[in-house]
Design a protein around this motif. Structure first.
Motif, PDB file in Angstrom:
ATOM      1  N   CYS A 131      54.944  34.474  33.094  1.00 14.56           N
ATOM      2  CA  CYS A 131      55.012  34.407  34.562  1.00 14.56           C
ATOM      3  C   CYS A 131      56.406  34.698  35.099  1.00 14.56           C
ATOM      4  N   GLY A 153      45.568  26.242  40.228  1.00 13.84           N
ATOM      5  CA  GLY A 153      46.229  27.536  40.261  1.00 13.84           C
ATOM      6  C   GLY A 153      45.611  28.468  41.278  1.00 13.84           C
ATOM      7  N   GLY A 213      44.397  31.422  40.398  1.00  6.97           N
ATOM      8  CA  GLY A 213      43.721  32.399  39.548  1.00  6.97           C
ATOM      9  C   GLY A 213      42.470  32.995  40.144  1.00  6.97           C
ATOM     10  N   ARG A 214      41.995  33.966  39.438  1.00  2.00           N
ATOM     11  CA  ARG A 214      40.859  34.778  39.852  1.00  2.00           C
ATOM     12  C   ARG A 214      39.553  34.022  39.633  1.00  2.00           C
ATOM     13  N   PHE A 245      42.905  38.319  42.835  1.00  3.49           N
ATOM     14  CA  PHE A 245      43.482  36.975  42.806  1.00  3.49           C
ATOM     15  C   PHE A 245      43.277  36.266  44.134  1.00  3.49           C
ATOM     16  N   CYS A 269      41.274  29.579  35.481  1.00  2.67           N
ATOM     17  CA  CYS A 269      40.869  30.966  35.747  1.00  2.67           C
ATOM     18  C   CYS A 269      41.965  31.916  35.316  1.00  2.67           C
ATOM     19  N   PHE A 270      41.601  33.177  35.128  1.00  2.00           N
ATOM     20  CA  PHE A 270      42.576  34.209  34.820  1.00  2.00           C
ATOM     21  C   PHE A 270      43.584  34.258  35.957  1.00  2.00           C
ATOM     22  N   GLY A 271      44.842  34.072  35.639  1.00  4.66           N
ATOM     23  CA  GLY A 271      45.887  34.073  36.647  1.00  4.66           C
ATOM     24  C   GLY A 271      46.410  32.685  36.961  1.00  4.66           C
ATOM     25  N   ASP A 272      45.856  31.646  36.319  1.00  4.89           N
ATOM     26  CA  ASP A 272      46.314  30.277  36.544  1.00  4.89           C
ATOM     27  C   ASP A 272      47.482  29.901  35.638  1.00  4.89           C
ATOM     28  N   SER A 273      47.950  30.810  34.837  1.00  3.78           N
ATOM     29  CA  SER A 273      49.028  30.513  33.904  1.00  3.78           C
ATOM     30  C   SER A 273      50.209  29.881  34.616  1.00  3.78           C
TER      31      SER A 273
END
Length: 152
Positions: A17, A101, A103-104, A116, A146-150
């Motif tokens: 990130c 997050g 995320g997506r 997103f 979700c993807f993008g919650d990193s």
């Protein structure tokens, strides 16, 4: 944020990130409210980034050591933070964790024009297992990170 010291705050996130430029850290439900043209009354805090550093052993291919620290300016005595655990002895299978997050949540094609969210979502999940490197959560409910919650 895991700590404050005077006007500085420390943000723990994922190393992937902080690749490239990190300019601001926002505290808002919708991060666009902290940008020009947003509703500034809904931007709870905006912090100027002083520096950031990915773990020196971070490997972008394997995501080994995918952890980073961001130092921001603008904290004060009222700045909320969640302290990092000194060790993981208080984390055990069966506990409920809160994930959050931007995320997506859309399950469509990866090349979607708006993959997103701008609004932060959160969900409570059950911790199934813990190893030296991983926390495994129960995703059978269909609600998880979700993807993008990193880094969240």
């Amino acid at each position: 944020m895991i700590a404050t010291q005077g006007s500085r705050a420390y943000v723990l996130t994922a190393a992937h990130c902080v690749q490239g430029s990190v300019d601001n850290v926002y505290e808002a439900v919708d991060w666009r409210d902290c940008e020009a043209g947003g509703d500034s009354s809904k931007c709870f805090a905006s912090y100027q980034v002083v520096s950031w550093q990915a773990h020196p052993g971070y490997d972008s291919e394997t995501l080994e050591n995918d952890i980073a620290m961001v130092i921001v300016e603008g904290a004060d005595a009222t700045t909320a933070f969640t302290p990092a655990l000194a060790d993981d002895s208080s984390v055990a299978a069966g506990q409920v964790l809160e994930l959050s997050g931007y995320g997506r949540t859309y399950a469509g094609p990866a090349d979607d024009a708006a993959p997103f969210n701008t609004v932060r979502h959160k969900v409570s999940v059950n911790l199934e297992a813990k190893t030296a490197k991983w926390l495994r959560v129960d995703a059978t409910t269909g609600e998880t990170a979700c993807f993008g919650d990193s880094g969240g």
